[in-house]
Design an enzyme around this catalytic site. Structure first.
Site, mmCIF file in Angstrom:
data_model
loop_
_atom_site.group_PDB
_atom_site.id
_atom_site.type_symbol
_atom_site.label_atom_id
_atom_site.label_comp_id
_atom_site.label_asym_id
_atom_site.label_seq_id
_atom_site.Cartn_x
_atom_site.Cartn_y
_atom_site.Cartn_z
ATOM 1 N N GLN A 197 -4.318 -5.261 7.279
ATOM 2 C CA GLN A 197 -5.242 -6.038 6.667
ATOM 3 C C GLN A 197 -5.385 -7.527 7.211
ATOM 4 O O GLN A 197 -5.896 -8.555 6.943
ATOM 5 C CB GLN A 197 -5.277 -6.122 5.193
ATOM 6 C CG GLN A 197 -5.447 -4.984 4.325
ATOM 7 C CD GLN A 197 -6.717 -4.510 4.386
ATOM 8 O OE1 GLN A 197 -7.920 -5.212 4.689
ATOM 9 N NE2 GLN A 197 -7.105 -3.254 3.889
ATOM 10 N N HIS A 201 0.901 -1.259 -0.083
ATOM 11 C CA HIS A 201 -0.116 -0.044 0.071
ATOM 12 C C HIS A 201 0.846 1.197 -0.027
ATOM 13 O O HIS A 201 2.017 1.391 0.698
ATOM 14 C CB HIS A 201 -0.776 0.001 1.246
ATOM 15 C CG HIS A 201 -1.887 0.893 1.412
ATOM 16 N ND1 HIS A 201 -1.581 2.267 1.516
ATOM 17 C CD2 HIS A 201 -3.158 0.755 1.134
ATOM 18 C CE1 HIS A 201 -2.845 3.046 1.709
ATOM 19 N NE2 HIS A 201 -3.705 1.904 1.393
HETATM 20 C C1 LIG Z 1 -2.418 -2.846 3.580
HETATM 21 C C2 LIG Z 1 -3.034 -1.302 4.083
HETATM 22 N N1 LIG Z 1 -1.801 -0.528 4.424
HETATM 23 C C3 LIG Z 1 -2.446 0.627 4.822
HETATM 24 C C4 LIG Z 1 -3.414 1.280 4.742
HETATM 25 C C5 LIG Z 1 -3.656 2.666 5.347
HETATM 26 O O1 LIG Z 1 -4.349 2.604 6.307
HETATM 27 P P1 LIG Z 1 -4.807 4.232 6.974
HETATM 28 O O2 LIG Z 1 -5.514 4.805 5.709
HETATM 29 O O3 LIG Z 1 -6.098 3.719 8.085
HETATM 30 O O4 LIG Z 1 -3.731 4.762 7.363
HETATM 31 C C6 LIG Z 1 -4.431 0.385 4.272
HETATM 32 C C7 LIG Z 1 -5.849 1.194 3.968
HETATM 33 O O5 LIG Z 1 -6.507 0.862 3.215
HETATM 34 C C8 LIG Z 1 -4.306 -0.887 4.107
HETATM 35 O O6 LIG Z 1 -5.313 -1.691 3.429
#
Ligand SMILES: Cc1ncc(COP(=O)(O)O)c(C=O)c1O
Length: 443
Positions: A234, A155
């Protein structure tokens, strides 16, 4: 009014009565969307919240409502207790110690916190203001030629902060590859070398759903003394996770993906690492002594929680953890595994669908991305939405892995503990109508 969980028997998620009892705690599931009952398949973006969590948050405002760690009045004391009990509940849920859990705004902030703390340690060192004098952990200092390793499945929250840190410190960004099936390519593990100082990787991909081979990656990182950082966004909501037992040094996750409120998340890091970490943000609540020239900082976790805290949210996060513990994380994992297998079988039966990621439910979570041959993901999601099915569409903040798997964007159906086989069936039935709707019959 939420039904209290104390004394309430654990629901059997494998039975219709069990899921019906759980769904009754999520009033939003009574909604109709575009004339259809809501089928919520977007828990990968943000989960639904049970009434118990909504009530816990509003109860805080109604009955306690005070800033924490300041003020000597009774409400301030109660608010501080609620906040710290929330921290304790979340820390326990991931196997960590109370003072190893830093409250952040979300997982993104947690990952940035670590990257910026490393930048601070590196700058202090370069200014001759040395790690020794500042008490920073030498493992946090980066030098030109050092390497920060991520994976191609990340991500953007676990990629962009490391790109910037590499740029600012002269370190090089390297990465593990992804196989055609969408798993971390263990054949690229030799990219972890003596120069690697940080290995930051996802526990479960929000695109392919694949669960990473944590043991192999941590072993390779440990062999060269690199810090390990896990993006647990996740994983923590979907199966039992004991972060210290995984052997990672730090991990980040968000409340809003695990039945909790928005606006709050956490970074867990082992006490040893935290002790030597410079702060990310500075200001009130994190200092010991402040003169006009200098400041000294409190020990963790306060050192990393500058400013007024997300009090009501942390209190409500504890209620979310209580709810997940009531469901049982083994039971949640088994239920979502069954639904994932059911969804993948359903997708295999729809013509023109290509799943981005493993097509069996083995070693994967229930975030399932796919492309529809001949139909743009946005158009596909619109047809699903017309049938009351909420899915996510786009690149899901993970452009490189989409590029690797030959797609620019995708549709994602993702599961939570309140989903049922009937939800999956409604989704598959609506999806089967997408290509005919657009008159796409070839291929
Ligand atoms: C694998 C992963 N990492 C990081 C994030 C970031 O999360 P947040 O937007 O709550 O900081 C997400 C959110 O979609 C995610 O699915």
């Amino acid at each position: 009014m939420a039904t209290p969980l104390t004394g309430r028997p654990r629901p059997d998620l494998a039975s219709e009565a069990g899921t019906a009892a759980v769904r009754a705690d999520f009033p939003i599931l009574e909604r109709e969307v575009r004339g259809h009952p809501l089928v919520y398949l977007d828990s990968g973006a943000t989960s639904l919240r049970p009434e118990q969590v909504v009530e816990a948050e509003s109860r805080f405002y109604r009955e306690t409502n005070a800033a924490v760690h300041r003020g000597a009045h009774a409400l301030a004391e109660e608010a501080t207790d609620a906040y710290e009990q929330g921290r304790a509940a979340v820390a326990r849920f991931v196997g960590g110690a109370f003072d190893e859990l830093l409250i952040t705004r979300n997982a993104t902030e947690g990952l940035n916190l670590l990257a910026y703390s490393m930048l601070a340690a590196t700058l202090d060192e370069r200014m001759g203001d040395g790690v020794a004098r500042r008490g920073a952990d030498p493992r946090l200092v980066l030098r030109p030629g050092d390497e920060i390793l991520v994976t191609e499945a990340e991500h953007h929250a676990n990629l962009v902060p490391w790109q910037r840190l590499a740029r600012w410190t002269g370190a090089k960004l390297t990465w593990l590859g992804v196989t055609d099936e969408g798993r971390i390519d263990l054949g690229t593990l030799d990219r972890i070398t003596e120069r690697t100082r940080v290995v930051a990787f996802t526990h479960a991909s929000n695109v392919t759903g694949a669960i990473s081979p944590v043991r192999e990656i941590v072993e390779a990182a440990n062999a060269v003394g690199a810090l390990t950082v896990l993006d647990a966004c996740q994983s923590v909501p979907h199966f039992p996770v004991d972060l210290p037992a995984l052997g990672v040094d730090a991990a980040a996750f968000s409340a809003h993906k695990m039945l909790g409120p928005t606006g709050v998340g956490a970074m867990w890091a082992n006490a040893d690492l935290l002790e030597g970490m410079p702060p990310f943000m500075t200001g009130g609540s994190m200092v010991e002594v402040v003169t006009m020239e200098e400041s000294t900082f409190l020990p963790p976790p306060a050192r990393f929680e500058a400013g007024s805290q997300a009090t009501a949210q942390v209190a409500a996060w504890a209620a979310a953890v209580e709810y997940l513990e009531w469901l049982g994380m083994d039971e949640v994992a088994a239920h979502e595994h069954d639904l994932t297998a059911h969804m993948l079988a359903g997708l295999a039966g729809v013509e023109g669908i290509r799943v981005l990621g493993p097509t069996t439910a083995t070693e994967r979570v229930g975030a399932v991305c796919f492309v529809v041959d001949g139909v743009h993901p946005h158009d596909a999601s619109q047809v699903l939405d017309d049938a009351g099915v909420a899915v996510r569409v786009g690149h899901h903040c993970a452009q490189p892995v989409h590029r690797r798997l030959g797609a620019q964007s995708s549709v994602r159906a993702s599961l939570g503990p309140y989903n049922t086989r009937a939800d999956v069936d409604a989704f598959i039935a609506a999806l089967a109508g997408v290509r005919p709707f657009f008159g796409v019959t070839h291929g």
